[in-house]
Enzyme design. Structure first.
Site, PDB file in Angstrom:
ATOM      1  CE1 TYR A  37     -32.611   9.254 127.439  1.00 17.55           C
ATOM      2  CE2 TYR A  37     -31.505   7.839 129.024  1.00 17.55           C
ATOM      3  CZ  TYR A  37     -32.053   8.038 127.768  1.00 17.55           C
ATOM      4  OH  TYR A  37     -32.048   7.026 126.852  1.00 17.55           O
ATOM      5  CD  GLU A  39     -36.289  10.946 128.390  1.00 15.00           C
ATOM      6  OE1 GLU A  39     -35.794  11.578 129.353  1.00 15.00           O
ATOM      7  OE2 GLU A  39     -36.192   9.719 128.238  1.00 15.00           O
ATOM      8  CG  ASP A 193     -36.489  20.637 104.512  1.00 13.41           C
ATOM      9  OD1 ASP A 193     -35.501  21.289 104.873  1.00 13.41           O
ATOM     10  OD2 ASP A 193     -36.488  19.403 104.406  1.00 13.41           O
ATOM     11  CB  THR A 219     -30.015  20.304 108.592  1.00 10.31           C
ATOM     12  OG1 THR A 219     -29.824  21.105 107.448  1.00 10.31           O
ATOM     13  CG2 THR A 219     -30.510  18.952 108.203  1.00 10.31           C
ATOM     14  CE  LYS A 222     -28.402  19.456 104.256  1.00 11.00           C
ATOM     15  NZ  LYS A 222     -29.492  18.930 105.060  1.00 11.00           N
ATOM     16  NE  ARG A 228     -24.363  14.857 110.422  1.00  7.46           N
ATOM     17  CZ  ARG A 228     -24.022  15.329 109.230  1.00  7.46           C
ATOM     18  NH1 ARG A 228     -22.908  15.996 109.053  1.00  7.46           N
ATOM     19  NH2 ARG A 228     -24.798  15.128 108.182  1.00  7.46           N
TER      20      ARG A 228
HETATM   21  N1  DSN Z   1     -28.011  14.680 102.583  1.00  6.12           N
HETATM   22  C1  DSN Z   1     -28.535  16.035 102.471  1.00  6.12           C
HETATM   23  C2  DSN Z   1     -28.058  16.726 101.234  1.00  6.12           C
HETATM   24  O1  DSN Z   1     -26.967  16.427 100.802  1.00  6.12           O
HETATM   25  O2  DSN Z   1     -28.742  17.572 100.707  1.00  6.12           O
HETATM   26  C3  DSN Z   1     -30.003  16.086 102.594  1.00  6.12           C
HETATM   27  O3  DSN Z   1     -30.404  15.576 103.806  1.00  6.12           O
END
Ligand code: DSN
Length: 443
Positions: A37, A39, A193, A219, A222, A228
């Site tokens: 932990y 925090e 974003d 994120t 990707k 993730r």
């Molecule tokens: N699920 C994602 C996408 O496919 O673009 C977005 O969070």
């Protein structure tokens, strides 16, 4: 888990937001770091025993800034968000009051739910719309490009406190300079974003939102090809004096995002950070800063362009006629195909992609196709020519099944059972995919 390994190995992964991580990232994710932990921000943790966790988190932050060529005097970073949706909500929570206004790209136009979404019937779907007031801007229904003039008109009326650029299904460049002008005119914080394109941004293969935005979220799994999770970058230090760049939010000459956003993430929204994720992210970010990663992102783009031109040569229609990044939107309406039916045929043939709205319509629409995952497995332009043939064959099969069984979901799915065309295409797909190694595991 074994079955899922086989599925990943034998399939063609075209979901634009997915990727395959390397073994080192997987090992960090499955490590003893998940036991602790921690925090709080690094150096100021709530529990004791965090000296090594702090080292890891500091290193991760340092590498995050380096990967995007940011100076720590001007930009700060928080690597703790569990996802980009949590990251976005931490930004709203930190700098807005309940009921304040947010403006982002409409979900049916390719925006993300977390930027606000309510249905035509008024049902508030996104928490951004439940706790704040949201108004979307849209793409031009003829061209598929963002309609910047309408966006400006709407923004000047609505006067959002946060204006968001970035989305989930937008195949073209973002005009960040124009967003900045609009944000300044209405006194908004400009947030990007960049979840989908963060890998391309790091490799300098698309325009950088950091040149114009106040806050950038993403994120990490990707195109960036990490574990993730989410990440938040915020401007810090003195605001530039340049005309049109000093914002009228806050009187101070210094940015005040850092404390507000960090506090919003913890303790307001999240609990303990996932240290295994943070270590895995530090590993991925080290790779992002290498020439090999730059070459990977260039190949992702070349593959997207090769696939786009292969589909156009086969007389299919793409939104905006092509792509500037890693994804393309294939309009299936001209073929008389229902997007959901096409998605199901592809799935039965071991090709994963996803249906999406086209030109802001709801349905029937088209599909979104991305190249990051298969590029990680080593696919080149000629492989995407083969993939274009598979996609065309899947469209022919969809058309036949729709004609013989009907378009409704129930009738259509019956036509997929014991279908010889599907078995034949699935065999071809499996043979093709099995030639390519998986980056993170042996099979
Ligand atoms: N699920 C994602 C996408 O496919 O673009 C977005 O969070």
């Amino acid at each position: 888990m074994g079955k899922e390994k086989q599925r990943q190995f034998k399939g063609i992964e075209l979901i634009a937001s997915e990727n395959f991580v390397c073994r080192a990232v997987m090992e960090a994710l499955g490590s003893h770091l998940s036991n602790k932990y921690s925090e709080g921000m690094p150096g100021a943790k709530y529990y004791t025993g965090n000296q090594y966790i702090d080292e890891i988190e500091f290193l991760c932050c340092q590498r995050a800034l380096l990967a995007f060529d940011l100076h720590p005097n001007n930009w700060g970073v928080n690597v703790q968000p569990y996802s980009c949706t949590s990251a976005n909500f931490a930004v709203y929570t930190g700098i807005l009051h309940p009921g304040d206004r947010i403006m982002g790209l409409d979900s049916p136009s390719g925006g993300h739910l977390s930027h606000g979404y309510y249905t035509f019937g008024g049902k508030k779907v996104s928490a951004a719309s439940i706790f704040f007031e949201t108004l979307p801007y849209k793409v031009n229904p003829q061209s598929g490009y963002i309609d910047y003039d309408k966006l400006e008109e709407k923004a000047l009326d609505f006067r959002p406190k946060i204006l968001i650029c970035g989305g989930s299904s937008y195949p073209r460049e973002w005009d960040y300079a124009r967003f900045r002008q609009i944000a300044d005119k209405c006194g908004a914080v400009l947030m990007c974003d960049m979840a989908h394109i963060s890998g391309l941004v790091a490799a300098k293969e698309v325009a950088s939102p950091f040149d114009y935005c106040d806050i950038v979220t993403s994120t990490t799994h990707k195109s960036l090809r990490g574990p993730r999770g989410g990440i938040i970058f915020y401007r810090r230090g003195a605001k530039p004096r340049k005309q049109g760049f000093v914002h009228n939010h806050g009187d101070d000459s210094n940015y005040d995002f850092e404390e507000k956003i960090n506090f919003a993430l913890y303790p307001s929204l999240q609990g303990g950070p996932h240290n295994n994720h943070i270590a895995a992210l530090a590993i991925a970010l080290k790779q992002v800063a290498t020439p090999e990663y730059k070459a990977y992102m260039q190949q992702v783009k070349r593959n997207a362009q090769a696939l786009a031109s292969a589909l156009l040569r086969r007389n299919f229609r793409l939104v905006t006629d092509g792509t500037d990044n890693h994804l393309l939107l294939w309009d299936l309406t001209a073929l008389g195909l229902i997007d959901r039916n096409y998605e199901k045929v592809c799935e039965a043939c071991r090709i994963t992609l996803n249906k999406c709205a086209i030109y802001g319509s709801i349905s029937p629409g088209g599909v979104r196709i991305g190249t990051p995952a298969m590029t990680s497995r080593g696919c080149l332009e000629e492989d995407f020519e083969t993939i274009a043939d598979f996609l065309r064959r899947a469209a022919q099969i969809t058309s036949i099944v729709q004609r013989e069984h009907g378009k409704s979901c129930k009738d259509f799915l019956k036509g997929l059972q014991n279908n010889k065309d599907i078995s034949e295409l699935r065999n071809r797909v499996e043979t093709f995919s099995s030639q390519f190694a998986m980056p993170g595991f042996d099979i």
